[in-house]
Structures are given as structure tokens and as C-alpha cells.
Design a protein around this motif. Sequence first.
Motif, PDB file in Angstrom:
ATOM      1  N   THR A 186     101.065 -46.994   3.751  1.00  0.00           N
ATOM      2  CA  THR A 186      99.664 -46.657   3.528  1.00  0.00           C
ATOM      3  C   THR A 186      98.957 -47.812   2.814  1.00  0.00           C
ATOM      4  N   PRO A 187      97.628 -47.807   2.800  1.00  0.00           N
ATOM      5  CA  PRO A 187      96.919 -48.890   2.094  1.00  0.00           C
ATOM      6  C   PRO A 187      97.352 -49.022   0.627  1.00  0.00           C
ATOM      7  N   LEU A 188      97.566 -47.899  -0.076  1.00  0.00           N
ATOM      8  CA  LEU A 188      97.989 -47.976  -1.479  1.00  0.00           C
ATOM      9  C   LEU A 188      99.405 -48.537  -1.578  1.00  0.00           C
ATOM     10  N   ARG A 189     100.305 -48.092  -0.713  1.00  0.00           N
ATOM     11  CA  ARG A 189     101.682 -48.615  -0.730  1.00  0.00           C
ATOM     12  C   ARG A 189     101.678 -50.113  -0.470  1.00  0.00           C
ATOM     13  N   ARG A 190     100.860 -50.524   0.477  1.00  0.00           N
ATOM     14  CA  ARG A 190     100.763 -51.951   0.807  1.00  0.00           C
ATOM     15  C   ARG A 190     100.205 -52.738  -0.386  1.00  0.00           C
ATOM     16  N   GLU A 191      99.166 -52.193  -1.016  1.00  0.00           N
ATOM     17  CA  GLU A 191      98.535 -52.884  -2.150  1.00  0.00           C
ATOM     18  C   GLU A 191      99.504 -53.020  -3.323  1.00  0.00           C
ATOM     19  N   VAL A 192     100.247 -51.955  -3.636  1.00  0.00           N
ATOM     20  CA  VAL A 192     101.203 -52.005  -4.740  1.00  0.00           C
ATOM     21  C   VAL A 192     102.311 -53.010  -4.420  1.00  0.00           C
ATOM     22  N   LEU A 193     102.820 -52.981  -3.193  1.00  0.00           N
ATOM     23  CA  LEU A 193     103.847 -53.948  -2.798  1.00  0.00           C
ATOM     24  C   LEU A 193     103.310 -55.371  -2.905  1.00  0.00           C
ATOM     25  N   GLU A 194     102.086 -55.592  -2.453  1.00  0.00           N
ATOM     26  CA  GLU A 194     101.480 -56.931  -2.520  1.00  0.00           C
ATOM     27  C   GLU A 194     101.330 -57.394  -3.969  1.00  0.00           C
TER      28      GLU A 194
ATOM     29  N   TYR B 125     103.222 -43.614  -9.153  1.00  0.00           N
ATOM     30  CA  TYR B 125     104.669 -43.394  -9.286  1.00  0.00           C
ATOM     31  C   TYR B 125     105.289 -42.952  -7.958  1.00  0.00           C
ATOM     32  N   ARG B 126     104.582 -42.095  -7.195  1.00  0.00           N
ATOM     33  CA  ARG B 126     105.094 -41.701  -5.866  1.00  0.00           C
ATOM     34  C   ARG B 126     105.161 -42.916  -4.943  1.00  0.00           C
ATOM     35  N   THR B 127     104.166 -43.789  -5.061  1.00  0.00           N
ATOM     36  CA  THR B 127     104.151 -45.023  -4.258  1.00  0.00           C
ATOM     37  C   THR B 127     105.339 -45.906  -4.625  1.00  0.00           C
ATOM     38  N   LEU B 128     105.595 -46.062  -5.917  1.00  0.00           N
ATOM     39  CA  LEU B 128     106.741 -46.859  -6.366  1.00  0.00           C
ATOM     40  C   LEU B 128     108.054 -46.244  -5.888  1.00  0.00           C
ATOM     41  N   ASP B 129     108.156 -44.913  -5.924  1.00  0.00           N
ATOM     42  CA  ASP B 129     109.361 -44.237  -5.434  1.00  0.00           C
ATOM     43  C   ASP B 129     109.594 -44.533  -3.956  1.00  0.00           C
ATOM     44  N   PHE B 130     108.526 -44.525  -3.163  1.00  0.00           N
ATOM     45  CA  PHE B 130     108.632 -44.840  -1.740  1.00  0.00           C
ATOM     46  C   PHE B 130     109.141 -46.277  -1.550  1.00  0.00           C
ATOM     47  N   LEU B 131     108.532 -47.226  -2.266  1.00  0.00           N
ATOM     48  CA  LEU B 131     108.919 -48.631  -2.126  1.00  0.00           C
ATOM     49  C   LEU B 131     110.362 -48.859  -2.577  1.00  0.00           C
ATOM     50  N   LEU B 132     110.803 -48.128  -3.618  1.00  0.00           N
ATOM     51  CA  LEU B 132     112.194 -48.202  -4.072  1.00  0.00           C
ATOM     52  C   LEU B 132     113.135 -47.646  -3.010  1.00  0.00           C
ATOM     53  N   GLU B 133     112.776 -46.481  -2.476  1.00  0.00           N
ATOM     54  CA  GLU B 133     113.623 -45.808  -1.483  1.00  0.00           C
ATOM     55  C   GLU B 133     113.812 -46.674  -0.243  1.00  0.00           C
ATOM     56  N   LYS B 134     112.767 -47.368   0.158  1.00  0.00           N
ATOM     57  CA  LYS B 134     112.840 -48.220   1.352  1.00  0.00           C
ATOM     58  C   LYS B 134     113.480 -49.577   1.060  1.00  0.00           C
ATOM     59  N   GLY B 135     113.736 -49.868  -0.206  1.00  0.00           N
ATOM     60  CA  GLY B 135     114.407 -51.120  -0.547  1.00  0.00           C
ATOM     61  C   GLY B 135     113.496 -52.324  -0.650  1.00  0.00           C
ATOM     62  N   PHE B 136     112.184 -52.109  -0.760  1.00  0.00           N
ATOM     63  CA  PHE B 136     111.250 -53.235  -0.862  1.00  0.00           C
ATOM     64  C   PHE B 136     111.178 -53.796  -2.278  1.00  0.00           C
ATOM     65  N   ILE B 137     111.478 -52.954  -3.269  1.00  0.00           N
ATOM     66  CA  ILE B 137     111.403 -53.366  -4.673  1.00  0.00           C
ATOM     67  C   ILE B 137     112.626 -52.845  -5.417  1.00  0.00           C
ATOM     68  N   HIS B 138     112.835 -53.366  -6.620  1.00  0.00           N
ATOM     69  CA  HIS B 138     113.853 -52.874  -7.545  1.00  0.00           C
ATOM     70  C   HIS B 138     113.153 -52.442  -8.823  1.00  0.00           C
ATOM     71  N   ARG B 139     113.728 -51.455  -9.504  1.00  0.00           N
ATOM     72  CA  ARG B 139     113.245 -51.075 -10.833  1.00  0.00           C
ATOM     73  C   ARG B 139     114.265 -51.565 -11.840  1.00  0.00           C
ATOM     74  N   LEU B 140     113.800 -52.361 -12.796  1.00  0.00           N
ATOM     75  CA  LEU B 140     114.653 -52.813 -13.891  1.00  0.00           C
ATOM     76  C   LEU B 140     114.523 -51.784 -14.998  1.00  0.00           C
ATOM     77  N   THR B 141     115.551 -50.972 -15.171  1.00  0.00           N
ATOM     78  CA  THR B 141     115.462 -49.860 -16.120  1.00  0.00           C
ATOM     79  C   THR B 141     115.381 -50.336 -17.558  1.00  0.00           C
ATOM     80  N   SER B 142     116.027 -51.452 -17.876  1.00  0.00           N
ATOM     81  CA  SER B 142     116.055 -51.914 -19.267  1.00  0.00           C
ATOM     82  C   SER B 142     114.671 -52.320 -19.777  1.00  0.00           C
ATOM     83  N   ILE B 143     113.803 -52.760 -18.872  1.00  0.00           N
ATOM     84  CA  ILE B 143     112.451 -53.153 -19.289  1.00  0.00           C
ATOM     85  C   ILE B 143     111.383 -52.287 -18.611  1.00  0.00           C
ATOM     86  N   ASN B 144     111.817 -51.274 -17.863  1.00  0.00           N
ATOM     87  CA  ASN B 144     110.923 -50.343 -17.184  1.00  0.00           C
ATOM     88  C   ASN B 144     109.839 -51.081 -16.395  1.00  0.00           C
ATOM     89  N   ALA B 145     110.281 -51.955 -15.504  1.00  0.00           N
ATOM     90  CA  ALA B 145     109.345 -52.749 -14.717  1.00  0.00           C
ATOM     91  C   ALA B 145     109.903 -52.939 -13.309  1.00  0.00           C
TER      92      ALA B 145
END
Length: 165
Positions: free
Chosen positions: A40-48, A80-100
Motif C-alpha cells: 500500500t502507499p503507507l507500506r511503501r512510504e515507511v519502507l522507503e 505498527y501494523r505497517t511495520l509488522d507487515f514489512l517484518l513478516e515479508k522480510g523487507f526490514i529487521h527490528r533491532l529489539t535492543s534499541i527498539n528500531a
Amino acid sequence: MGACSHEHHNALHGVHDHPNVAQRLAEAENFCAATGARLTPLRREVLELILNASAPMGAYDLLAKIKNNSDRPAAPPTVYRTLDFLLEKGFIHRLTSINAYIPCCHPREGHQAAFLICTECKVVKEASAQGLLDQLDALASSDNFDARHSIIEISGMCQQCRKQA
């Protein structure tokens, strides 16, 4: 999905060392289309935003930067739902130690990696560390444990910051 033109799948490398953001966004679009998902446009924008960042980005950093087309800013649950989608698809990683969040250098579902995080300059380097991950899988299997996700984060000081200290 090979997101970078140069080979370094197992070598240690900076996660923000991939200059071709347009190519990576196009590859994300193609991957979503092939798997029946929507970028979606928001998913694309967050990934960008995450791809263009020079350091890991927190959710509230992303919220502050989102250029929403409507008069209302994007709500935190939506981001947060957008970030969950990007994580699930493997486009991004979440660094838990710095929450980023950081871009994934080799996007694919289920991809796992190890990260070196400099606590001074915030530079993050990624490596496959497959042998270590195999050991963790063996450990989980020895107790008949169904491991779903593991992330290896090592925080410390990078070579450049140590030289300056």
C-alpha cells in the motif's frame, strides 16, 4: 529476491550501504505482487523511509516523517501494523535492543541474521552467521522446541569510534 547488485550475502556489511532505493522498492512491489500481498502507499512510504535512513529508525521517528496525503496524521497503530507487515515479508529487521528498524539487505521471508550495533555512532552491520543460527536451531531441536524467530544483536563500539576514543 536479490536486493543488491553486489555479492556479500555472508560478509559483514553496513545495512545502510545499499544506494539503489528505487530498485529495492520495485523489487518489494514485485515480491508483493507475486505473493498476493499489497504494498500500500503507507507500506511503501515507511519502507522507503527506512531504506533512505542513515541509521536505525524508531516507530515514532517514522511517524514524525510520514507525509500523509490526508489532513490527519497516520495513527501509531496503523504504523505498527505497517511495520509488522514489512517484518513478516522480510523487507526490514527490528533491532529489539534499541527498539528500531533497519532495512534487510537480502529480503526474504524467514531470513535471519546477526547484527553488530555501535552504541556510539549507531552504525549497524549485518552478517548471515548461518553456522551460529544452525547451532541455535540444533539447541532448540534438542528440546523438541519449535523455534519461530531468533535475532542476534551484539552491541559495542565499532572500529572508527574506538580509534576516536
